[in-house]
Design a protein around this motif. Structure first.
Motif, PDB file in Angstrom:
ATOM      1  N   LEU A 261      44.108  39.941  79.723  1.00 25.57           N
ATOM      2  CA  LEU A 261      44.227  41.392  79.544  1.00 25.57           C
ATOM      3  C   LEU A 261      44.601  42.205  80.789  1.00 25.57           C
ATOM      4  O   LEU A 261      45.492  43.055  80.729  1.00 25.57           O
ATOM      5  N   PRO A 262      43.961  41.962  81.944  1.00 33.00           N
ATOM      6  CA  PRO A 262      44.300  42.791  83.110  1.00 33.00           C
ATOM      7  C   PRO A 262      45.767  42.649  83.535  1.00 33.00           C
ATOM      8  O   PRO A 262      46.255  43.462  84.314  1.00 33.00           O
ATOM      9  N   PHE A 263      46.453  41.639  83.018  1.00 34.68           N
ATOM     10  CA  PHE A 263      47.808  41.346  83.498  1.00 34.68           C
ATOM     11  C   PHE A 263      48.902  41.647  82.467  1.00 34.68           C
ATOM     12  O   PHE A 263      50.078  41.470  82.742  1.00 34.68           O
ATOM     13  N   ILE A 264      48.513  42.064  81.250  1.00 35.47           N
ATOM     14  CA  ILE A 264      49.518  42.325  80.204  1.00 35.47           C
ATOM     15  C   ILE A 264      49.994  43.774  80.316  1.00 35.47           C
ATOM     16  O   ILE A 264      49.171  44.702  80.330  1.00 35.47           O
ATOM     17  N   ARG A 265      51.313  43.944  80.392  1.00 36.00           N
ATOM     18  CA  ARG A 265      51.847  45.313  80.520  1.00 36.00           C
ATOM     19  C   ARG A 265      51.544  46.118  79.253  1.00 36.00           C
ATOM     20  O   ARG A 265      51.508  45.558  78.155  1.00 36.00           O
ATOM     21  N   LYS A 266      51.374  47.429  79.426  1.00 35.87           N
ATOM     22  CA  LYS A 266      51.015  48.300  78.299  1.00 35.87           C
ATOM     23  C   LYS A 266      52.078  48.270  77.197  1.00 35.87           C
ATOM     24  O   LYS A 266      51.779  48.510  76.027  1.00 35.87           O
ATOM     25  N   SER A 267      53.313  47.995  77.565  1.00 35.42           N
ATOM     26  CA  SER A 267      54.390  47.928  76.565  1.00 35.42           C
ATOM     27  C   SER A 267      54.449  46.551  75.909  1.00 35.42           C
ATOM     28  O   SER A 267      55.324  46.289  75.085  1.00 35.42           O
ATOM     29  N   GLY A 268      53.522  45.691  76.261  1.00 33.52           N
ATOM     30  CA  GLY A 268      53.607  44.289  75.831  1.00 33.52           C
ATOM     31  C   GLY A 268      52.886  43.992  74.531  1.00 33.52           C
ATOM     32  O   GLY A 268      52.465  44.892  73.797  1.00 33.52           O
ATOM     33  N   SER A 269      52.735  42.697  74.257  1.00 34.56           N
ATOM     34  CA  SER A 269      52.151  42.274  72.982  1.00 34.56           C
ATOM     35  C   SER A 269      51.292  41.028  73.138  1.00 34.56           C
ATOM     36  O   SER A 269      51.461  40.259  74.082  1.00 34.56           O
ATOM     37  N   ILE A 270      50.385  40.895  72.174  1.00 30.47           N
ATOM     38  CA  ILE A 270      49.540  39.697  72.077  1.00 30.47           C
ATOM     39  C   ILE A 270      49.722  39.173  70.658  1.00 30.47           C
ATOM     40  O   ILE A 270      49.570  39.929  69.692  1.00 30.47           O
ATOM     41  N   THR A 271      50.059  37.895  70.527  1.00 34.79           N
ATOM     42  CA  THR A 271      50.164  37.313  69.173  1.00 34.79           C
ATOM     43  C   THR A 271      49.306  36.062  69.106  1.00 34.79           C
ATOM     44  O   THR A 271      49.546  35.092  69.832  1.00 34.79           O
ATOM     45  N   LEU A 272      48.307  36.110  68.230  1.00 34.92           N
ATOM     46  CA  LEU A 272      47.416  34.970  68.031  1.00 34.92           C
ATOM     47  C   LEU A 272      47.857  34.195  66.788  1.00 34.92           C
ATOM     48  O   LEU A 272      48.801  34.588  66.104  1.00 34.92           O
TER      49      LEU A 272
END
Ligand SMILES: NC(=O)c1ccc[n+]([C@@H]2O[C@H](COP(=O)([O-])OP(=O)(O)OC[C@H]3O[C@@H](n4cnc5c(N)ncnc54)[C@H](OP(=O)(O)O)[C@@H]3O)[C@@H](O)[C@H]2O)c1
Length: 241
Positions: free
Chosen positions: A119-130
């Motif tokens: 989390l601390p390294f993911i850009r705000k414009s980014g995404s997480i896909t589980l």
């Protein structure tokens, strides 16, 4: 959204669905980092993908995950496809709680710990896909552990979409996919099982990993989707298998 020069981390990207996703992301211009436990699989995947970086880690180990993301630094898209195989199968009453727990430790808590460390390294414009699985929407007999894990992942995704916005958080829910997860079966039995499954599906075939990869790439690209579960299951839910 173009993925040109976006940085994407795929935990579990050395085999099956994750490896296919890594290759497709690269073809869209992304810089890809794949990670899993086995040095052999990491080396083979890096060679096959061509331009990827590879890391050896266990996503159940919080310390390793923290150190990994500190080393990687800022990035755009996190994809998690890592999971141990489904080992806790059978009628609910006959299952040992410890075996169900260890499957949760892998697929559920592994994905949870990965997002927490990333989390601390993911850009705000980014995404997480589980990654969940079609059993969440249509439980199969004898699969209560996977049903519970996949449902928990989908619930977590909806909750994280709210807590982590504007970062987009989604899940892909695969049906049966022809990946090395079935390598324990001999070729003949696998072909027979896949043929039987295919006959009961609306789309009449077991998925290729590449058909799943398109869903992960879509969720990385689309800037207006969050809290969603993308079902890529050949109509398994409607077919009732
Ligand atoms: N294939 C299907 O039919 C199907 C159906 C429904 C859902 N799914 C889900 O789709 C996802 C991907 O499955 P797949 O079929 O592509 O499996 P796969 O080919 O076995 O790939 C799994 C990947 O996860 C890595 N991995 C496993 N445990 C790990 C750990 N503790 N830490 C880090 N990496 C780990 C493996 O590499 P190492 O061994 O090197 O760690 C491998 O790269 C899983 O969540 C699975 O439950 C698959």
């Amino acid at each position: 959204m173009s993925l040109q020069n976006h940085r994407a981390v795929i935990v579990g990207g050395t085999s099956g669905i994750g490896l296919a996703t890594a290759k497709l992301l690269v073809s869209h211009g992304a810089q890809v980092i794949v990670a899993s436990r086995s040095q052999e699989k990491v080396d083979a995947a890096v060679k096959e993908i061509g331009t990827a970086q590879g890391y050896v880690l266990d996503f159940q180990d919080e310390r390793q995950m923290r150190l990994f993301f500190e080393k990687i630094g800022e990035f755009d898209h996190l994809v998690v496809t890592a999971a141990g195989g489904a080992t806790s199968q059978g009628p609910f009453g006959a299952l040992a709680i410890d075996s169900a727990r260890s499957e949760f430790d892998s697929k559920f808590w592994g994905q949870y710990a990965t997002v927490k460390a990333a989390l601390p390294f993911i850009r705000k414009s980014g995404s997480i896909t589980l990654t969940s699985g079609a059993y969440a929407a249509r439980p199969a007999k004898g699969a209560s552990t996977m049903v519970a894990i996949n449902s928990a992942i989908e619930g977590l995704v909806r909750a994280m979409a709210i807590d982590l916005a504007p970062i987009r958080v989604n899940a892909v829910s695969p049906g049966v996919v022809d990946t090395p997860v079935f390598s324990g079966m001999d070729n003949e039995s696998r072909t027979a099982v896949f043929r039987q499954i295919a006959q009961s599906l609306l789309l009449q075939h077991v998925a290729k990993p590449e058909e799943l990869a398109e869903a992960y790439v879509y969720l990385a690209q689309n800037t207006y989707t969050t809290g969603s579960v993308l079902q890529v299951e050949g109509g398994a839910i409607l077919s009732g298998i």
